[in-house]
Design a protein around this motif. Sequence first.
Motif, short mmCIF file in Angstrom:
data_model
loop_
_atom_site.label_atom_id
_atom_site.label_comp_id
_atom_site.label_asym_id
_atom_site.label_seq_id
_atom_site.Cartn_x
_atom_site.Cartn_y
_atom_site.Cartn_z
N LEU A 129 0.74 5.53 0.44
CA LEU A 129 -0.01 6.72 0.85
C LEU A 129 0.74 7.95 0.35
O LEU A 129 1.93 8.11 0.63
N SER A 169 -2.91 -1.00 -3.10
CA SER A 169 -3.71 0.22 -3.04
C SER A 169 -2.83 1.47 -3.00
O SER A 169 -1.68 1.43 -2.56
N PHE A 172 -7.67 5.26 -4.00
CA PHE A 172 -8.68 5.99 -3.24
C PHE A 172 -8.22 7.44 -3.15
O PHE A 172 -7.30 7.78 -2.42
N ASP A 173 -8.88 8.28 -3.93
CA ASP A 173 -8.41 9.65 -4.13
C ASP A 173 -9.11 10.63 -3.21
O ASP A 173 -10.33 10.52 -2.96
N HIS A 202 1.54 1.50 5.23
CA HIS A 202 1.76 2.05 3.90
C HIS A 202 3.19 2.56 3.71
O HIS A 202 3.84 3.01 4.66
N THR A 252 -4.21 11.75 0.02
CA THR A 252 -4.80 12.57 1.06
C THR A 252 -3.98 13.84 1.25
O THR A 252 -2.85 13.95 0.75
N HIS A 276 0.83 -1.19 0.00
CA HIS A 276 0.00 0.00 0.00
C HIS A 276 0.87 1.26 0.00
O HIS A 276 1.91 1.30 0.67
N PHE A 293 -10.66 0.32 3.29
CA PHE A 293 -9.92 0.07 2.06
C PHE A 293 -8.96 -1.10 2.19
O PHE A 293 -8.19 -1.39 1.28
N VAL A 337 -8.96 11.45 0.10
CA VAL A 337 -9.56 10.92 1.33
C VAL A 337 -9.32 11.92 2.46
O VAL A 337 -8.18 12.24 2.79
N TYR A 350 0.67 12.08 0.27
CA TYR A 350 0.03 13.22 0.90
C TYR A 350 0.72 14.52 0.48
O TYR A 350 1.88 14.52 0.05
N PHE A 375 -9.81 4.71 6.31
CA PHE A 375 -8.74 3.84 5.79
C PHE A 375 -9.05 2.36 6.02
O PHE A 375 -8.70 1.51 5.19
N THR A 378 -3.53 5.45 -1.68
CA THR A 378 -4.44 6.38 -1.04
C THR A 378 -3.85 7.78 -1.12
O THR A 378 -2.67 7.99 -0.80
#
Length: 528
Positions: free
Chosen positions: A63, A172, A154-155, A187, A176, A61, A166, A157, A65, A163, A174
């Motif tokens: 993430l 994945s 997942f856009d 992640h 954010t 995963h 998902f 968030v 940001y 979380f 994500t």
Amino acid sequence: MNHSNYKSTVLPTICNSNGQSSVDGLLRDVPIMAGINYIYRHDIMDRLITTLKNIDDKKGHVLIYGKAGSGKTTAVSQALRYLISNGRAFHPNGAYWVHVGHSDDEKLLEIMRTLFLRLGMLQEQLPQKLHQIAISIDRFLKSHRNISEAVFIFDDVFEGRFFKYFQFASKSITITREIDAELKLSHTVMRMPNFNYKDAIKILDPKLDLDIVYDKSSSHMLKIELYQAVYRLYQGLPLAMALFSHINIQNLHQWESIQKMIKRNDPLNNHKSTQNEPMHILISYSISKLSEENRELFKLLGVFRRTRIPISMVSLLWNYSEEEVYNKLQQLKNRSILTCYKQLDYTNKLRGYCVINDTIMDYLQCCFGEEGRYSQPLNSMTKALNTVLITNIQLKYDQKWYRHDDDGYFYQNIVEHALQASAFQLIEQLATDIRWINAKAQACKTVWGLLFDLQTIYKHVNTQRTQEALNQFYLLLQQFGLLFESDPVDFIQFLLTWVHKDNWIFKKAYQIAKQLQLTSASAYFYLM
């Protein structure tokens, strides 16, 4: 790893003449985000591409940001397009892009149920509550292993507590704005940085050569002084750099005067003294430099939800043809105000969309909601804009809203727009219009959205007769809704099958079925 040929491999905005693309079939709802000022940041993109290849090989995963306007969505979209179009990763199962945005629990459940239907889950397998998501999808994936090999994005968030919903995805991404420090995540975390000064100059003034030493009194030095101040003020935020690049300002003194003028004349910035004030000033000035027609048309777009907006919806709002709309949107795209593109939808139909950055949408919707912005009471502009949209739909379709093509937005959101326009009589008619319900069921492929609409509309209905009608529909869907087939859904046949022949709903459905059988290829069991 240096992916130097990256830019040449990005897919075109418009598909080829036959509307087919094997790659597009794997890039499910992945937006085409690169705008007029896009530049390739090798260090960021190389790291992102390598990270995505790793999760494809080993699962995992990611993430990502960063601030609104820092280019997170654009970077992920472009990296996925590069990897999939070149067969480097995520074959043969591809990607599923899910926009979450400012969703509450009910909206998130609707989003996830829609995704699961698209994956092939049957209606009776769908979760009824958020906490059932993990159990439902785990059971489904046990017999659909190939789907678990796809990557899910997942856009946008906002809620850290989302979380956990998902976790079904073995791969994945994500996206954010901030990381919740209390979350315990497994992640790989990447921060999307703003531009460094050198990259910012490529956007602000591509012809300017920073290696040349200019005379202190030259126009070049005056511009460099301006660019340095702008870079410091906006900390190299890509969206800010893109907007500023279209503003014809020659020196720092001129820009300082413009900022003071906007602060004096823009009630939003006077009322909202926040960290977003510099962006509001820049957005306000950028909009003011549009032609009067484009400026007024653009402001209208603030009525829409924070998701990609089909051009078919903009056509209804502006009362322009879709071709005229796309040409106008291209003009706005050339000012970095928004992004627009054409893409195959889930039915394999080529559709046009526009996307407005959240920071700009924040500005538009704050304008509508702030008292004094247009010298009108609180929220009156929101109501007025929704009224324009609903009125134009009425003019086009009269009472036959079910004729609108499923564009992924209309059937999912139009009841909410009608409520914000206070068009209560209209939504009462929609809620008991069998053809409308049939069209919505076919578009959403689930009764969940219908049940939610009926609950919402019931709160705004005053007549006992309509309340009783809504209640009958609600109880019917609640009792027999799981018997819907996931694809296709025919609400009229559903009524003919499950409603008693003496009920007014059956009689109405019977008359509609007879008409449809005469005018189309539809065939209904009770008429054969």
